[in-house]
Design a protein around this motif. Sequence first.
Motif, mmCIF file in Angstrom:
data_model
loop_
_atom_site.group_PDB
_atom_site.id
_atom_site.type_symbol
_atom_site.label_atom_id
_atom_site.label_comp_id
_atom_site.label_asym_id
_atom_site.label_seq_id
_atom_site.Cartn_x
_atom_site.Cartn_y
_atom_site.Cartn_z
ATOM 1 N N VAL A 39 0.840 -1.203 0.000
ATOM 2 C CA VAL A 39 0.000 0.000 0.000
ATOM 3 C C VAL A 39 0.870 1.246 0.000
ATOM 4 O O VAL A 39 0.582 2.224 -0.700
ATOM 5 C CB VAL A 39 -0.947 -0.008 1.221
ATOM 6 N N VAL A 40 1.956 1.237 0.782
ATOM 7 C CA VAL A 40 2.879 2.374 0.825
ATOM 8 C C VAL A 40 3.431 2.658 -0.566
ATOM 9 O O VAL A 40 3.499 3.813 -1.009
ATOM 10 C CB VAL A 40 4.029 2.111 1.816
ATOM 11 N N ALA A 41 3.823 1.608 -1.274
ATOM 12 C CA ALA A 41 4.363 1.775 -2.625
ATOM 13 C C ALA A 41 3.332 2.395 -3.560
ATOM 14 O O ALA A 41 3.676 3.098 -4.505
ATOM 15 C CB ALA A 41 4.825 0.420 -3.174
ATOM 16 N N ASN A 42 2.059 2.151 -3.265
ATOM 17 C CA ASN A 42 0.980 2.659 -4.109
ATOM 18 C C ASN A 42 0.675 4.123 -3.853
ATOM 19 O O ASN A 42 0.453 4.900 -4.782
ATOM 20 C CB ASN A 42 -0.281 1.811 -3.886
ATOM 21 N N GLY A 89 12.569 9.276 3.648
ATOM 22 C CA GLY A 89 13.010 9.651 2.312
ATOM 23 C C GLY A 89 11.866 9.514 1.346
ATOM 24 O O GLY A 89 10.722 9.227 1.736
ATOM 25 N N THR A 90 12.131 9.695 0.062
ATOM 26 C CA THR A 90 11.094 9.503 -0.945
ATOM 27 C C THR A 90 10.750 8.023 -1.023
ATOM 28 O O THR A 90 11.532 7.157 -0.592
ATOM 29 C CB THR A 90 11.547 9.997 -2.321
ATOM 30 N N VAL A 91 9.594 7.702 -1.598
ATOM 31 C CA VAL A 91 9.166 6.306 -1.660
ATOM 32 C C VAL A 91 10.156 5.466 -2.461
ATOM 33 O O VAL A 91 10.426 4.296 -2.107
ATOM 34 C CB VAL A 91 7.731 6.215 -2.240
ATOM 35 N N ASP A 92 10.746 6.034 -3.520
ATOM 36 C CA ASP A 92 11.720 5.280 -4.309
ATOM 37 C C ASP A 92 12.999 5.041 -3.520
ATOM 38 O O ASP A 92 13.601 3.958 -3.602
ATOM 39 C CB ASP A 92 12.042 6.025 -5.607
ATOM 40 N N GLU A 93 13.433 6.012 -2.737
ATOM 41 C CA GLU A 93 14.645 5.841 -1.937
ATOM 42 C C GLU A 93 14.466 4.761 -0.878
ATOM 43 O O GLU A 93 15.368 3.938 -0.656
ATOM 44 C CB GLU A 93 15.016 7.177 -1.276
ATOM 45 N N ILE A 94 13.308 4.744 -0.226
ATOM 46 C CA ILE A 94 13.072 3.770 0.842
ATOM 47 C C ILE A 94 12.977 2.355 0.293
ATOM 48 O O ILE A 94 13.499 1.402 0.897
ATOM 49 C CB ILE A 94 11.791 4.138 1.620
ATOM 50 N N PHE A 95 12.328 2.175 -0.853
ATOM 51 C CA PHE A 95 12.146 0.828 -1.398
ATOM 52 C C PHE A 95 13.346 0.335 -2.202
ATOM 53 O O PHE A 95 13.636 -0.858 -2.201
ATOM 54 C CB PHE A 95 10.884 0.779 -2.273
ATOM 55 N N LYS A 96 14.022 1.229 -2.876
ATOM 56 C CA LYS A 96 15.110 0.810 -3.757
ATOM 57 C C LYS A 96 16.496 0.954 -3.130
ATOM 58 O O LYS A 96 17.429 0.265 -3.540
ATOM 59 C CB LYS A 96 15.056 1.609 -5.065
ATOM 60 N N TYR A 98 16.671 -1.851 9.922
ATOM 61 C CA TYR A 98 15.277 -2.135 10.251
ATOM 62 C C TYR A 98 14.392 -2.026 9.009
ATOM 63 O O TYR A 98 13.540 -2.884 8.756
ATOM 64 C CB TYR A 98 14.783 -1.183 11.336
ATOM 65 N N THR A 99 14.609 -0.983 8.205
ATOM 66 C CA THR A 99 13.865 -0.834 6.947
ATOM 67 C C THR A 99 14.138 -2.023 6.033
ATOM 68 O O THR A 99 13.220 -2.582 5.420
ATOM 69 C CB THR A 99 14.264 0.473 6.242
ATOM 70 N N MET A 100 15.401 -2.415 5.940
ATOM 71 C CA MET A 100 15.762 -3.575 5.120
ATOM 72 C C MET A 100 15.047 -4.834 5.614
ATOM 73 O O MET A 100 14.557 -5.641 4.818
ATOM 74 C CB MET A 100 17.279 -3.784 5.157
ATOM 75 N N SER A 101 14.978 -4.999 6.918
ATOM 76 C CA SER A 101 14.337 -6.182 7.502
ATOM 77 C C SER A 101 12.852 -6.219 7.179
ATOM 78 O O SER A 101 12.296 -7.279 6.866
ATOM 79 C CB SER A 101 14.545 -6.194 9.015
ATOM 80 N N LEU A 102 12.179 -5.076 7.254
ATOM 81 C CA LEU A 102 10.753 -5.016 6.928
ATOM 82 C C LEU A 102 10.513 -5.444 5.483
ATOM 83 O O LEU A 102 9.591 -6.206 5.190
ATOM 84 C CB LEU A 102 10.213 -3.605 7.150
ATOM 85 N N LEU A 103 11.347 -4.954 4.577
ATOM 86 C CA LEU A 103 11.184 -5.281 3.161
ATOM 87 C C LEU A 103 11.440 -6.758 2.884
ATOM 88 O O LEU A 103 10.828 -7.349 1.983
ATOM 89 C CB LEU A 103 12.123 -4.415 2.310
ATOM 90 N N CYS A 104 12.313 -7.376 3.662
ATOM 91 C CA CYS A 104 12.624 -8.798 3.466
ATOM 92 C C CYS A 104 11.537 -9.719 4.013
ATOM 93 O O CYS A 104 11.477 -10.902 3.662
ATOM 94 C CB CYS A 104 13.958 -9.144 4.132
ATOM 95 N N ALA A 105 10.681 -9.195 4.895
ATOM 96 C CA ALA A 105 9.695 -10.036 5.575
ATOM 97 C C ALA A 105 8.377 -10.165 4.815
ATOM 98 O O ALA A 105 7.475 -10.857 5.265
ATOM 99 C CB ALA A 105 9.418 -9.475 6.973
ATOM 100 N N ILE A 106 8.261 -9.510 3.658
ATOM 101 C CA ILE A 106 6.982 -9.488 2.943
ATOM 102 C C ILE A 106 6.852 -10.693 2.017
ATOM 103 O O ILE A 106 7.678 -10.886 1.128
ATOM 104 C CB ILE A 106 6.865 -8.213 2.083
ATOM 105 N N PRO A 107 5.796 -11.522 2.165
ATOM 106 C CA PRO A 107 5.553 -12.572 1.175
ATOM 107 C C PRO A 107 4.897 -11.973 -0.066
ATOM 108 O O PRO A 107 4.111 -11.031 0.026
ATOM 109 C CB PRO A 107 4.583 -13.520 1.902
ATOM 110 N N PRO A 120 4.992 -4.434 -3.158
ATOM 111 C CA PRO A 120 5.927 -3.448 -2.599
ATOM 112 C C PRO A 120 6.971 -3.000 -3.615
ATOM 113 O O PRO A 120 8.169 -3.178 -3.433
ATOM 114 C CB PRO A 120 6.560 -4.197 -1.419
ATOM 115 N N ASP A 121 6.486 -2.413 -4.694
ATOM 116 C CA ASP A 121 7.355 -1.926 -5.760
ATOM 117 C C ASP A 121 6.711 -0.669 -6.345
ATOM 118 O O ASP A 121 5.692 -0.756 -7.040
ATOM 119 C CB ASP A 121 7.510 -2.992 -6.843
ATOM 120 N N PRO A 122 7.249 0.516 -6.053
ATOM 121 C CA PRO A 122 6.628 1.759 -6.532
ATOM 122 C C PRO A 122 6.444 1.803 -8.046
ATOM 123 O O PRO A 122 5.427 2.310 -8.532
ATOM 124 C CB PRO A 122 7.602 2.844 -6.059
#
Length: 666
Positions: free
Chosen positions: A220-223, A240-247, A253-262, A616-618
């Motif tokens: 949803v955040v990516a959207n 940061g911007t949505v692209d900076e946080i995801f890419k 901690y941010t990295m860990s959240l992104l790795c935990a998504i099925p 989770p991909d902008p």
Amino acid sequence: MKKEDTVLEVDDLYVTFNTYEGKLHAVRGISFDLKRGETLAIVGESGSGKSVTAKTIMGLLEKNATIERGKVLYNEMDLLELTDHEMSDIRGSQISMIFQDPLSFLNPVMKIGKQITETLVLKQNVPKKEAKERALKLMEAVGIDQVERRYNQYPFQFSGGMRQRIIIAIALACNPEILICDEPTTALDVTVQAKILELIKQIQKDRNLSVIFITHDLGVVANVADRVAVMYAGKIVEYGTVDEIFKDPRHPYTMSLLCAIPDLETDPNARLYAIPGAPPNLLYPPKGDAFAPRNKFAMRIDLEEEPPMFKVSDTHYAATWLLHEEAPTIDFEYFRSKILDKEGETARQRRNYTEDERPILEVKNLKQYFTSGFGKKKLVVKAVDDISFDIYKGETFGLVGESGCGKTTTGRSIIRIYEPTDGEVYFKGKLISGNLTKEDRKEITRSIQMIFQDPIASLNPRMTVKEIIGEGLRINKLCSTEEELMQRVYDMLEIVGLRKEHANRYPHEFSGGQRQRIGVARALIVNPELIIADEPVSALDVSIQAQVLNLLNDLKNELDLTLLFIAHDLSVVKYFSDRIGVMYYGKLVEIADSDELYNNPLHPYTKSLLSAIPVPDPDYERTRQHIHYDPSMHDYSKEKPEMVEIKEGHFIYASPSEVEEYKKNL
């Protein structure tokens, strides 16, 4: 961007709560701003301080809360200095909020329509007739059907997702300048979620609305997001911007959240990554980096000193010593490769069923009809309309569909919360939908447990957590001593990501995600054979979600546990389920193995659901094409539809002519 473009500014905010255990430091010096017309997403685990921040802005903190210091500037006016009366003029009309828990927000004895019009009448002095017209349009805009009838209904007559839509309608009624969304789509299925997100984005564009979007769903955040703030233990650790946080995430901690998504590509036989341990106890705030005990790459300095906000770019900042010039270079791909290295670990073991094996649960021609009104106004609602399916021992059967389609009603009819209108339900070969003796009913209640969708409504507010979780052990006399019972309660709390000291608290002292964990613990502690899990992870952040799903998979393997898994998050259902049934308005329209359903969906409604799954991909979210399902495409006036096995194990609800078309597409 110029200062005049800032509509809201939070500066060095500290919020504490006085509890019987001591002072809880919920928000610890956070600062951020909100630009006019932008969406700022705030993400983080349950209990990180996201909702407390929102309540502080709205002036809705509990009586035991203290704002230690800080400012909340709205158009250069400090909201923290306003009186209650002055704040009530702003709340709802200029700054509005969509709440996480719709059931506790809506008045249970007031009709839905009046709850929407009340806002318009009180805040904007709109005449009652005009208020009703605007309320009906708002209800249509948020996806409520038959609005004239729904207008005169009460909250208990709505499903969880439909109640959330009403909350959104109320929040938008007065055309606010700032909209704070606290988990607004948690209770919604993916298709309605997609509509709501598009609605909020369209309203934002039309009115230049500023949005703070609090959620644990990174898809949803990516959207929706323009910028993202990541919170942990009461602090913002990266933004940061949505692209900076995801890419290019920089905080572990941010990295860990992104790795935990099925997602749809996640191997169902692999364990999900779950962040180890639990967030720190904010009664005793940590000295150094709060995430250090859970960070595989933590350095000695992490335990000694709190890192400052390091500048990555003009728009990107992160509070981690890994950005210090003398620290080792750890990028996201390196981080992911190291923590996801779990070769040989399996999440579940797929069972092979023999032809003569009888299912543990058999649902045959189940019907659950409800009536409302009297005389000529009497209306029959076919919540579940003649459905049949089986579940084998050790299997997980996923049930998906839009809010109000009958998923939850099916689960409640099986467990006898609702007495079925018609049909039969067999458990281990024994009919359980007929008259049962007191002993049989007690045994069935222990053997079949349910995890409910709405944790606040299913937890007794007058009981402590230890009493709620231990109640099943007491009723079924599963412990010989009080010490044994309490030890099992403490062990279960740890399993679901809570702490021993939580045992003496009451449900209202927990966040929504934490309350859901209590519900999971209560169901699991009596070692049932079948669990009906109604949205068991919908209110959980991604890390705890991963822990609970791994836990359920472990129990499935160890205890041969069987699950009916009801959910609207199709990525989770695909990962977790062996077979999946898709429901639409009381009917099962498609049943197939999980891989088959996702790789080869046949029914157009199933295709619509799959197209709405947030990713989770902008970049993907910006170009997503949602397939809209139109039920009028089916003409059943001449041919009667029925459930047909179109290929081995793949069933579809269709007329004979439709079956021929589907076969051509196989």
